[in-house]
Design a protein around this motif. Sequence first.
Motif, PDB file in Angstrom:
ATOM      1  N   GLU A 353       0.903  -1.109  -0.344  1.00 21.72           N
ATOM      2  CA  GLU A 353       0.034  -0.283   0.022  1.00 21.72           C
ATOM      3  C   GLU A 353       0.843   1.235   0.090  1.00 21.72           C
ATOM      4  O   GLU A 353       0.454   2.182  -0.600  1.00 21.72           O
ATOM      5  CB  GLU A 353      -0.952  -0.097   1.265  1.00 21.72           C
ATOM      6  CG  GLU A 353      -1.909  -1.274   1.088  1.00 21.72           C
ATOM      7  CD  GLU A 353      -2.724  -1.247   2.406  1.00 21.72           C
ATOM      8  OE1 GLU A 353      -2.709  -0.283   3.302  1.00 21.72           O
ATOM      9  OE2 GLU A 353      -3.755  -1.904   2.719  1.00 21.72           O
ATOM     10  N   LEU A 354       2.023   1.166   0.790  1.00 17.44           N
ATOM     11  CA  LEU A 354       2.907   2.490   0.775  1.00 17.44           C
ATOM     12  C   LEU A 354       4.366   1.990   0.368  1.00 17.44           C
ATOM     13  O   LEU A 354       4.730   1.044   0.774  1.00 17.44           O
ATOM     14  CB  LEU A 354       2.899   3.146   2.237  1.00 17.44           C
ATOM     15  CG  LEU A 354       3.617   4.525   2.285  1.00 17.44           C
ATOM     16  CD1 LEU A 354       2.688   5.266   3.433  1.00 17.44           C
ATOM     17  CD2 LEU A 354       4.809   4.266   2.633  1.00 17.44           C
ATOM     18  N   PHE A 370       1.335   2.281 -11.256  1.00 22.57           N
ATOM     19  CA  PHE A 370       0.096   2.105 -10.763  1.00 22.57           C
ATOM     20  C   PHE A 370      -0.859   0.922 -11.163  1.00 22.57           C
ATOM     21  O   PHE A 370      -1.621   0.507 -10.660  1.00 22.57           O
ATOM     22  CB  PHE A 370      -0.554   3.472 -10.483  1.00 22.57           C
ATOM     23  CG  PHE A 370      -0.004   4.441  -9.472  1.00 22.57           C
ATOM     24  CD1 PHE A 370       0.054   3.949  -8.302  1.00 22.57           C
ATOM     25  CD2 PHE A 370       0.796   5.646  -9.917  1.00 22.57           C
ATOM     26  CE1 PHE A 370       0.545   5.071  -7.084  1.00 22.57           C
ATOM     27  CE2 PHE A 370       1.064   6.419  -9.143  1.00 22.57           C
ATOM     28  CZ  PHE A 370       1.040   6.163  -7.677  1.00 22.57           C
ATOM     29  N   ARG A 377      -1.307   3.006  -2.635  1.00 20.62           N
ATOM     30  CA  ARG A 377      -2.209   4.234  -2.234  1.00 20.62           C
ATOM     31  C   ARG A 377      -1.398   5.284  -2.291  1.00 20.62           C
ATOM     32  O   ARG A 377      -1.851   6.408  -2.269  1.00 20.62           O
ATOM     33  CB  ARG A 377      -3.182   4.082  -1.122  1.00 20.62           C
ATOM     34  CG  ARG A 377      -2.705   3.747   0.188  1.00 20.62           C
ATOM     35  CD  ARG A 377      -3.507   3.646   1.422  1.00 20.62           C
ATOM     36  NE  ARG A 377      -3.049   3.022   2.505  1.00 20.62           N
ATOM     37  CZ  ARG A 377      -2.120   3.660   3.209  1.00 20.62           C
ATOM     38  NH1 ARG A 377      -1.770   4.892   3.059  1.00 20.62           N
ATOM     39  NH2 ARG A 377      -1.655   3.111   4.336  1.00 20.62           N
ATOM     40  N   GLU A 378      -0.171   5.380  -2.041  1.00 16.58           N
ATOM     41  CA  GLU A 378       0.784   6.381  -1.648  1.00 16.58           C
ATOM     42  C   GLU A 378       2.270   5.855  -2.092  1.00 16.58           C
ATOM     43  O   GLU A 378       2.800   4.898  -1.834  1.00 16.58           O
ATOM     44  CB  GLU A 378       0.977   6.766  -0.249  1.00 16.58           C
ATOM     45  CG  GLU A 378       1.894   7.993  -0.163  1.00 16.58           C
ATOM     46  CD  GLU A 378       1.884   8.498   1.259  1.00 16.58           C
ATOM     47  OE1 GLU A 378       3.126   8.354   1.870  1.00 16.58           O
ATOM     48  OE2 GLU A 378       0.887   8.825   1.594  1.00 16.58           O
ATOM     49  N   GLU A 399       1.052  10.794 -13.276  1.00 13.32           N
ATOM     50  CA  GLU A 399       1.024  11.579 -11.954  1.00 13.32           C
ATOM     51  C   GLU A 399      -0.587  12.306 -12.020  1.00 13.32           C
ATOM     52  O   GLU A 399      -1.107  12.271 -11.177  1.00 13.32           O
ATOM     53  CB  GLU A 399       1.918  12.702 -11.714  1.00 13.32           C
ATOM     54  CG  GLU A 399       1.971  13.319 -10.175  1.00 13.32           C
ATOM     55  CD  GLU A 399       0.711  14.249 -10.483  1.00 13.32           C
ATOM     56  OE1 GLU A 399       0.145  14.613  -9.310  1.00 13.32           O
ATOM     57  OE2 GLU A 399       0.768  14.978 -11.434  1.00 13.32           O
ATOM     58  N   SER A 402      -2.974   9.739 -11.205  1.00 17.17           N
ATOM     59  CA  SER A 402      -2.942   8.838  -9.992  1.00 17.17           C
ATOM     60  C   SER A 402      -3.828   9.312  -8.969  1.00 17.17           C
ATOM     61  O   SER A 402      -4.119   8.666  -7.838  1.00 17.17           O
ATOM     62  CB  SER A 402      -1.502   8.974  -9.755  1.00 17.17           C
ATOM     63  OG  SER A 402      -1.115  10.266  -9.234  1.00 17.17           O
ATOM     64  N   ARG A 405      -1.873  10.327  -5.639  1.00 19.48           N
ATOM     65  CA  ARG A 405      -1.091   9.245  -4.847  1.00 19.48           C
ATOM     66  C   ARG A 405       0.314   9.408  -4.750  1.00 19.48           C
ATOM     67  O   ARG A 405       1.260   8.477  -4.246  1.00 19.48           O
ATOM     68  CB  ARG A 405      -1.557   7.917  -5.603  1.00 19.48           C
ATOM     69  CG  ARG A 405      -2.993   7.274  -5.119  1.00 19.48           C
ATOM     70  CD  ARG A 405      -3.154   6.056  -5.621  1.00 19.48           C
ATOM     71  NE  ARG A 405      -3.101   5.893  -7.072  1.00 19.48           N
ATOM     72  CZ  ARG A 405      -3.352   4.805  -7.789  1.00 19.48           C
ATOM     73  NH1 ARG A 405      -3.488   3.731  -7.205  1.00 19.48           N
ATOM     74  NH2 ARG A 405      -3.633   4.938  -9.131  1.00 19.48           N
TER      75      ARG A 405
END
Length: 653
Positions: A353-354, A370, A377-378, A399, A402, A405
Amino acid sequence: MTKNKRSLRNFFIYKCLFALTVWSHVSLTVENELFTSVSNDFPEDGSDKKIKILPLLYRNTHWSKANFNWVVIQNTTESLSLSEITNGNVKKLIALLSSFRQGSRLQNLTLTNVLVDWKALIEIFQTVWHSSVQYFNINSVTQLSDVESCDFDYAGTSMKALTLQKVLITDLYFIQDDVYRIFANMNIAALTIAESEMIHMLCPSSDSPFRYLNFLKNDLTDLLFQKCDKLTQLETLILQKNKFETLSKVSSMTSHMKSLKYLDMSSNLLSHDGADVQCQWAESLTELDLSSNLLSDSVFECLPVNIQKLDLQNNQITSVPSGMAELKFLKELNLASNRLADLPVCSGFTSLELLNVEVNLILTPAADFFQRCLRVRELQAGHNPFKCSCELQDFIRMERQSGGRLFGWPAAYVCEYPEGLRGTQLKDFHLSELACNTTLLLVTALGLMLVLVAVVAFLCIYLDVPWYVRMTWQWTQTKRRAWHNHPAEQEAALQFHAFISYSERDSLWVKNELMPNLEKGEGCVQLCQHERNFIPGKSIVENIINCIEKSYKSIFVLSPNFVQSEWCHYELYFAHHKLFSENSNSLILILLEPIPPYVIPARYHKLKALMAKRTYLEWPKERTKRALFWANLRAAIRINLPMCDGRRCGETD
């Protein structure tokens, strides 16, 4: 008798109250603000909240020196903080602490700058162990000497957490196990020994209640807790800033810690060679900090399978191997300050997720990140040396799609290359679609080439370029043959006043009018005419070139018949070539009949140019004007030719 007893009892009570009042004013100052208790870190219901180190409090304090030679830093009903404990006042301190029996409200005790020997320190520990204190901090223990083996009674304690910081043992020779055994067998939930140059710690002799161990900034090595199966309740282990070297041994250390959830091994000397070395981590481990070590790509072969949060910041990782074991529970991955050249693939991190990849060597991040890592998510990818080129356009476009994110955008995303764009934020970098789309660029270039080829082909056909090329080739070949056959004759003198070029259909005018009027009479002109002066055996082109070069002038009899003749075109071309190559004024144009512009073929553009720029003689229809015509023509070609065979112009046999 009863009255005496009652009076004695009242007197005793008054004396006690008086003593307590004096104690309160002389030695301890009761504060209105209570010490912030951390007892909630050890809930009675057994929940797995993290246990924190007790802070040393120096705020809202009263400094009082009393008769005991120590300093009172803080005193509330639940917290007491004292400083400057020595062998001279330690017995009074023990007497004071003995009054806080279990059930008392005092829970937090902090001692700072403790200068006592080993025996006195053990007495302090033993006294606190049987008091109401639950959280005990000792900071800066110096001149600890006379270390020896001793018995310690752990039974019946309220203690939950002990923190020791900056402990210095001055003895040069002592049995280290005598020190380690005291701490290893403590029956408390949390133990911290930090900044004390500790080189080892024994495994507890029985199942230990430790849930939290913090050995920050010591000298511990790979030998710690090897084959130790007594720490089954341990949940948090902090070994930051020590001297661990082998990751596989660290994993072996945790293999018997059945409850371990958090392990901090940051700022050590860890590495992993990956040469058929098996790693055995605690299955319960979910959070691992391996930052600031010497780990390379092989670290991904030695990671806990159930890990959820992994910190590999500040190592020597260049890429994430595609064939690594799947970490299907990993949610947070920190790869900042490494040597990555691109964003890692997520095939081994299906739950990620990160992701943090800041401060690496990423020039052009993958634009489909992505799409490949759907759960992320980040993404933190700033502070990399981005190369602002066409490839980066896709990442910038990513970007925009996104949905926020990309962490730190746009301030942390700046061009490093090329030099001219250094410092430009990626959001301000733009290139045209044509410059970045190779297919479109090729199609456009191919289209332009086709148009150019078509234009050139059209011009070649319209201007009859192939014909001119062929004529140039023939002229070059003729000149080459003449040079090889007669090199001495190349600089020969002129033999004719003029060469006549005309259409066969205009030959009557040439033979009946032009030649008789120029060759006979006073000031006769020597003319070169193909019927009498072309040399048999030579090609027509070669004869044309020879006659033009041996003639001072070239007379062209222009008419609609002339522009229809192929040979007339050859003769005009070669004469025009001589005009430019010798920089001479050798052309004379006679317009026998008017030539409409539409009659002249496109390839006769040189004739059009000559007629537009040069003066030509027009054959007059009135006889009265013909004398002037011949006079002008003679004047145009007048030149004294050398005598040939002793004859002058006009002489005959």
